[in-house]
Write an enzyme that holds these catalytic residues in place. Structure first.
Site, PDB file in Angstrom:
ATOM      1  N   LYS A  55     -23.116 -18.426   8.198  1.00  0.00           N
ATOM      2  CA  LYS A  55     -22.098 -17.441   8.597  1.00  0.00           C
ATOM      3  C   LYS A  55     -22.078 -17.314  10.130  1.00  0.00           C
ATOM      4  CE  LYS A  55     -25.509 -13.752   8.211  1.00  0.00           C
ATOM      5  NZ  LYS A  55     -26.104 -12.711   7.352  1.00  0.00           N
ATOM      6  N   TYR A 274     -20.383  -5.948  41.449  1.00  0.00           N
ATOM      7  CA  TYR A 274     -19.664  -4.703  41.182  1.00  0.00           C
ATOM      8  C   TYR A 274     -20.598  -3.496  41.222  1.00  0.00           C
ATOM      9  CZ  TYR A 274     -15.498  -7.236  39.618  1.00  0.00           C
ATOM     10  OH  TYR A 274     -14.379  -8.033  39.546  1.00  0.00           O
TER      11      TYR A 274
HETATM   12  C1  LIG Z   1     -27.412 -13.172   7.097  1.00  0.00           C
HETATM   13  C2  LIG Z   1     -27.983 -13.126   5.749  1.00  0.00           C
HETATM   14  C3  LIG Z   1     -29.053 -13.958   5.410  1.00  0.00           C
HETATM   15  C4  LIG Z   1     -29.780 -14.811   6.430  1.00  0.00           C
HETATM   16  O1  LIG Z   1     -30.609 -13.975   7.198  1.00  0.00           O
HETATM   17  P1  LIG Z   1     -31.516 -14.563   8.398  1.00  0.00           P
HETATM   18  O2  LIG Z   1     -32.308 -13.393   8.827  1.00  0.00           O
HETATM   19  O3  LIG Z   1     -30.575 -15.023   9.438  1.00  0.00           O
HETATM   20  O4  LIG Z   1     -32.323 -15.669   7.818  1.00  0.00           O
HETATM   21  C5  LIG Z   1     -29.481 -13.968   4.090  1.00  0.00           C
HETATM   22  N1  LIG Z   1     -28.880 -13.175   3.158  1.00  0.00           N
HETATM   23  C6  LIG Z   1     -27.857 -12.354   3.451  1.00  0.00           C
HETATM   24  C7  LIG Z   1     -27.266 -11.507   2.381  1.00  0.00           C
HETATM   25  C8  LIG Z   1     -27.376 -12.296   4.764  1.00  0.00           C
HETATM   26  O5  LIG Z   1     -26.372 -11.459   5.060  1.00  0.00           O
END
Ligand SMILES: *Cc1c(COP(=O)(O)O)cnc(C)c1O
Length: 386
Positions: A55, A274
């Site tokens: 994701k 800035y």
């Molecule tokens: C993002 C996510 C993961 C992965 O988590 P990491 O800490 O990046 O390994 C796994 N399960 C769900 C439901 C997530 O939202």
């Protein structure tokens, strides 16, 4: 080695962004390291299956090249956030199982069916809509059910799970995975981990025969009782430390190097940037680079008189950011470098050479995840796969 492995894509067609010499900085993403990290997580969690969470545009590293690399490495189950990421992953991984973590947006059943995507159902009204869609369309592509064990974000409640389990466990319903998510997996001493594992174990008993998944990256390091049937690492594949406070067992994936646009000298008492938040305490040499918050280098890493900010490596020496990070620029204090140690066009390392993502994050008051997913799209992106 299988044919797939020898033919893993040495694919530079994913190189995004401007040519190197036109960009403010070069972002190098090591796909081979992502693959090696995934393989390591897979062997740590045997006999469970190891999926991959890609994701957030592949944690900022680019969903397509990451999906292609892992698919060719043998990963068959992917998790993405939403349908648009799901369609992109499907194009690279034609026969993988792809779960959509954010569930079922209203009216999108046909999109799931068209691309053979599977929702992670996160509420009973989503489940009702999915049931309706499946019975009216005859679609049998399957779905995961998320049961909340403490996050209070997505997932049906435990009471709801108890009520629907008998129906979902029956053969033809099409549920393919039972999911829950750990609240504090990166803190192994936190009692919540144990509580959630015990709760999830009880929930699994109600869904006999259906594979279950609990662990994210850090969850894998909580040991066997967190593995269940499928683990869901994300961050650790991209080099973030799943065991904060201990040595990082993962390989580094990203490097960010800028080129100096302008070198300048200022007198003691003059300010930089800035709002004049940084004052030179001595005659000072500055290197100006073309990276700013519009590139995802967070403004909260600015260096002020009362608050040190981020740092960069120039000619092997760690140098502080001076003043406010602007949209497209920042200044680095290189006074401690030997004279003539660098020049216009010289290289400044913002991530790499001993500056880890965790350090960048800490200096910006955030976590490595946010640094990764903020990585900008004006960088020349180079994907290394060998
Ligand atoms: C993002 C996510 C993961 C992965 O988590 P990491 O800490 O990046 O390994 C796994 N399960 C769900 C439901 C997530 O939202």
């Amino acid at each position: 080695m299988s044919i797939d492995e020898t033919e893993a894509p040495a694919d530079t067609s994913y190189t995004h962004g401007p040519p190197e010499n036109e960009a403010g900085a070069v972002l190098t993403i090591d796909l081979a390291a992502i693959e090696a990290n995934w393989r390591k997580l897979r062997s740590l969690s045997t006999p469970a299956e190891c999926g991959a969470v890609i994701k957030g545009d592949g944690y900022g590293c680019g969903l397509e090249p990451v999906a292609a690399q892992l698919y060719h490495a043998g990963c068959t189950t992917f998790f993405v956030a939403d349908l648009s990421e799901g369609k992109r992953a499907r194009a690279l991984a034609p026969d993988a199982i792809i779960y959509i973590l954010n569930g079922l947006p209203t009216g999108t059943g046909p999109v799931f069916a068209e691309h053979y995507l599977q929702p992670v159902i996160g509420s009973s009204s989503e489940l009702a809509e999915w049931d309706m869609f499946c019975s009216s369309s005859g679609w049998q592509g399957g779905f995961a059910l998320h049961v909340d064990t403490g996050m209070n974000r997505l997932g049906v409640t435990i009471e709801e799970a108890v009520a629907i389990a008998p129906r979902l466990s029956s053969e033809h319903h099409g549920m393919t995975l039972l999911v829950s998510h750990l609240v504090s997996a990166e803190a192994p001493d936190n009692a919540r981990n144990h509580d959630q594992m015990v709760t999830f174990r009880d929930i699994r008993r109600m869904f006999r025969g259906i594979p279950a998944s609990l662990a994210n990256s850090s969850g894998i390091f909580l040991g066997r009782s967190a593995f269940c049937d499928l683990v869901r690492p994300g961050a650790a594949m991209f080099g973030l430390n799943p065991t904060p406070g201990k040595k990082n067992p993962m390989r580094r994936v990203v490097e960010l190097k800028a080129r100096i646009s302008v070198l300048r000298r200022i007198e003691a008492g003059q300010t930089v940037g800035y709002n004049a938040t940084w004052t030179a305490k001595r005659p000072t040499r500055l290197a100006i680079i073309g990276v700013g918050y519009a590139d995802g280098y967070l403004r909260s890493a600015s260096g002020g008189d009362n608050k040190p900010g981020g740092a960069a490596i120039v000619s092997g020496i760690k140098c502080p950011i001076a003043g406010r990070i602007s949209m497209d620029l920042m200044a680095i204090d290189i006074t401690d470098l030997p004279p003539n140690a660098t020049k216009r066009g010289g290289i400044v390392t913002l991530i790499g050479e001993g500056i880890e993502l965790e350090e960048v994050a800490e200096r910006a008051g955030t976590i490595g995840y946010e640094i990764l997913t903020s990585l900008g799209h004006r960088y020349a992106r180079i994907y290394k796969s060998g």
